[in-house]
Design an enzyme around this catalytic site. Structure first.
Site, short mmCIF file in Angstrom:
data_model
loop_
_atom_site.label_atom_id
_atom_site.label_comp_id
_atom_site.label_asym_id
_atom_site.label_seq_id
_atom_site.Cartn_x
_atom_site.Cartn_y
_atom_site.Cartn_z
N CYS A 123 0.82 -1.23 0.00
CA CYS A 123 0.00 0.00 0.00
C CYS A 123 0.85 1.27 0.00
CB CYS A 123 -0.95 0.00 1.18
SG CYS A 123 -1.89 -1.53 1.33
N HIS A 258 -3.41 6.93 2.09
CA HIS A 258 -3.83 5.61 1.61
C HIS A 258 -5.19 5.29 2.21
CE1 HIS A 258 -4.26 1.44 0.97
NE2 HIS A 258 -3.89 1.07 2.18
N ASN A 289 -10.37 -0.75 -0.12
CA ASN A 289 -8.93 -0.57 0.02
C ASN A 289 -8.27 -1.20 -1.21
OD1 ASN A 289 -6.20 -1.08 0.63
ND2 ASN A 289 -6.60 -1.35 2.81
O1 UT7 Z 1 -3.99 -1.38 3.48
C1 UT7 Z 1 -2.91 -1.95 4.17
C2 UT7 Z 1 -3.00 -1.66 5.59
N1 UT7 Z 1 -4.21 -2.26 6.14
C3 UT7 Z 1 -4.85 -1.59 7.08
O2 UT7 Z 1 -4.46 -0.52 7.44
C4 UT7 Z 1 -6.05 -2.27 7.74
C5 UT7 Z 1 -5.99 -2.04 9.22
N2 UT7 Z 1 -7.00 -2.75 9.96
C6 UT7 Z 1 -8.33 -2.47 9.89
O3 UT7 Z 1 -8.73 -1.65 9.09
C7 UT7 Z 1 -9.26 -3.14 10.87
O4 UT7 Z 1 -8.51 -3.88 11.80
C8 UT7 Z 1 -10.35 -4.03 10.22
C9 UT7 Z 1 -11.35 -3.17 9.47
C10 UT7 Z 1 -9.70 -5.02 9.27
C11 UT7 Z 1 -11.11 -4.81 11.29
O5 UT7 Z 1 -11.72 -3.89 12.19
P1 UT7 Z 1 -11.46 -4.01 13.76
O6 UT7 Z 1 -12.25 -2.98 14.38
O7 UT7 Z 1 -9.98 -3.98 14.01
O8 UT7 Z 1 -12.05 -5.42 14.08
P2 UT7 Z 1 -11.45 -6.53 15.07
O9 UT7 Z 1 -10.57 -7.44 14.32
O10 UT7 Z 1 -10.93 -5.86 16.30
O11 UT7 Z 1 -12.77 -7.29 15.49
C12 UT7 Z 1 -13.77 -6.68 16.33
C13 UT7 Z 1 -14.93 -7.64 16.48
C14 UT7 Z 1 -14.51 -9.05 16.89
O12 UT7 Z 1 -15.55 -9.57 17.70
P3 UT7 Z 1 -15.43 -9.59 19.32
O13 UT7 Z 1 -14.19 -10.37 19.63
O14 UT7 Z 1 -15.33 -8.15 19.73
O15 UT7 Z 1 -16.69 -10.24 19.75
C15 UT7 Z 1 -14.47 -9.81 15.60
O16 UT7 Z 1 -14.72 -11.17 15.76
O17 UT7 Z 1 -15.59 -7.79 15.22
C16 UT7 Z 1 -15.61 -9.16 14.84
N3 UT7 Z 1 -15.42 -9.21 13.39
C17 UT7 Z 1 -16.44 -9.09 12.54
N4 UT7 Z 1 -17.76 -8.92 12.73
C18 UT7 Z 1 -18.54 -8.80 11.66
C19 UT7 Z 1 -14.28 -9.34 12.69
N5 UT7 Z 1 -14.53 -9.31 11.38
C20 UT7 Z 1 -15.87 -9.14 11.26
C21 UT7 Z 1 -16.73 -9.03 10.17
N6 UT7 Z 1 -18.04 -8.85 10.40
N7 UT7 Z 1 -16.29 -9.07 8.89
#
Ligand code: UT7
Length: 333
Positions: A123, A258, A289
């Site tokens: 990225c 980005h 993205n």
């Molecule tokens: O482009 C290159 C660089 N990439 C980035 O910069 C991406 C950086 N990361 C992100 O943008 C975020 O981490 C994501 C958008 C990928 C994920 O968001 P998050 O807020 O970090 O989610 P998380 O992994 O902390 O998960 C939060 C909750 C979890 O549930 P509990 O444990 O709180 O009950 C996950 O199991 O959301 C759950 N979860 C989902 N729920 C519905 C994880 N994925 C999903 C999903 N739909 N797709």
């Protein structure tokens, strides 16, 4: 003494002369993504800001999309393809280890004899390409350089993996960088943190595929780890880019980070204390993205929408797998 060498003679300065983007026609909604993962439109919008993304057609390649974006950028720069002396394609989704996508793009564009190579900086790839093109034009190794960011992430994303399936999209963006009387691209602040090599990675190597019968290796991402790094480490990099450019946030006409996640964009705007009058790229909403393509695509959209004028100063920052990052200030074409 042996004969003296002639030193290369570059241009005094370089700038972006044209920009062009290519968005595949197929719009993929969150509802469609949720047919394969346990998620919801609401969760995806809230956690990433994404409402839809584009996917390329099955037979549409990184080379095809690069070509479309580059053609537009070259036309906007008022150049003919044969005036292009180098082509850099930033991509991590060209599916051939070798040869490069850039060599095919050069040939199909009619950029006869242009130097051509790909850059693997995920990225951050577009900003890496801009840094190199700036130095190439000023160093005398090229006069007009086309820098393309292009990804077909739909080929490398597991559509059943709820941690990545909703985030990535396909597309291409390109700029032409050439000589200028005034500085048009600042010094780049760039670097890497290989201690986080596994934070975003292809699941297995091609050797594993050959020798251990593993499945096609899609991308895996430790989302929270990357999110924290981006929010805490990237704003200081953006600040340093402003410092080395000799300007303040108040002098900016646009902020084009980005498009990784809308919440990362929002956090950076806050940490940078970006003045209200500076428009911010939020192309992720409809584009997802697109890794190396996200910054030039957002740049083109902001210019076309009239959110920023040609000649304005924009702060760019790319960051991603490696982990790697790069930021610079550019004068918009
Ligand atoms: O482009 C290159 C660089 N990439 C980035 O910069 C991406 C950086 N990361 C992100 O943008 C975020 O981490 C994501 C958008 C990928 C994920 O968001 P998050 O807020 O970090 O989610 P998380 O992994 O902390 O998960 C939060 C909750 C979890 O549930 P509990 O444990 O709180 O009950 C996950 O199991 O959301 C759950 N979860 C989902 N729920 C519905 C994880 N994925 C999903 C999903 N739909 N797709």
């Amino acid at each position: 003494m042996s004969a003296a060498l002639t030193a290369p003679q570059g241009a005094a300065h370089a700038r972006i002369l044209g920009v062009g983007g290519y968005r595949p026609s197929r719009v993929v909604t969150n509802a469609e993504i949720c047919e394969r993962i346990d998620s919801s439109d609401e969760w995806i919008r809230e956690r990433s800001g994404i409402e839809s993304r584009r996917w390329a057609a099955p037979d549409e390649t990184v080379i095809d999309m690069s070509l479309a974006a580059a053609g537009k950028a070259i036309a906007q720069a008022g150049l003919q393809p044969e005036q292009v002396s180098a082509i850099i394609v930033a991509t991590v989704t060209h599916p051939l280890q070798t040869p490069s996508a850039a060599a095919a793009v050069a040939h199909r564009l009619g950029a006869t004899d242009a130097a051509a190579f790909d850059v693997s900086a995920a990225c951050a790839g577009f900003c890496y390409g801009v840094a190199m093109a700036n130095d190439m034009v000023r160093g005398g190794s090229a006069e007009h350089v086309v820098v393309i960011g292009c990804e077909k992430l739909s080929d490398f994303t597991d559509s059943y993996d709820r941690t990545t399936a909703f985030i990535f999209g396909d597309g291409a963006g390109a700029v032409v960088i050439g000589p200028s009387d005034e500085p048009g691209i600042s010094a780049t602040v760039w670097g890497s943190d290989g201690s986080q090599y596994d934070a975003i990675t292809q699941r297995a190597s091609w050797i594993d595929v050959r020798d251990h019968n593993v499945e096609f290796p899609t991308l895996t991402m430790q989302g929270q780890k990357v999110f924290r790094w981006a929010v805490w480490q990237m704003a200081p990099v953006a600040k340093r880019a402003l410092e080395v450019a000799g300007i303040t946030a108040d002098d900016l006409d646009a902020f084009i980070p980005h498009q990784a996640n809308m919440r990362i964009v929002d956090a950076m705007v806050k940490t940078l204390k970006l003045p209200e009058h500076v428009p911010v790229a939020r192309d992720i909403r409809e584009t997802g993205n697109t890794s190396a393509a996200s910054i030039p695509l957002a740049m083109e959209r902001m210019l076309e929408a009239g959110e920023v004028k040609s000649g304005g100063l924009a702060l760019l920052i790319g960051f991603g797998a490696g982990l790697v990052y790069a930021a610079q200030v550019v004068r918009l074409p």
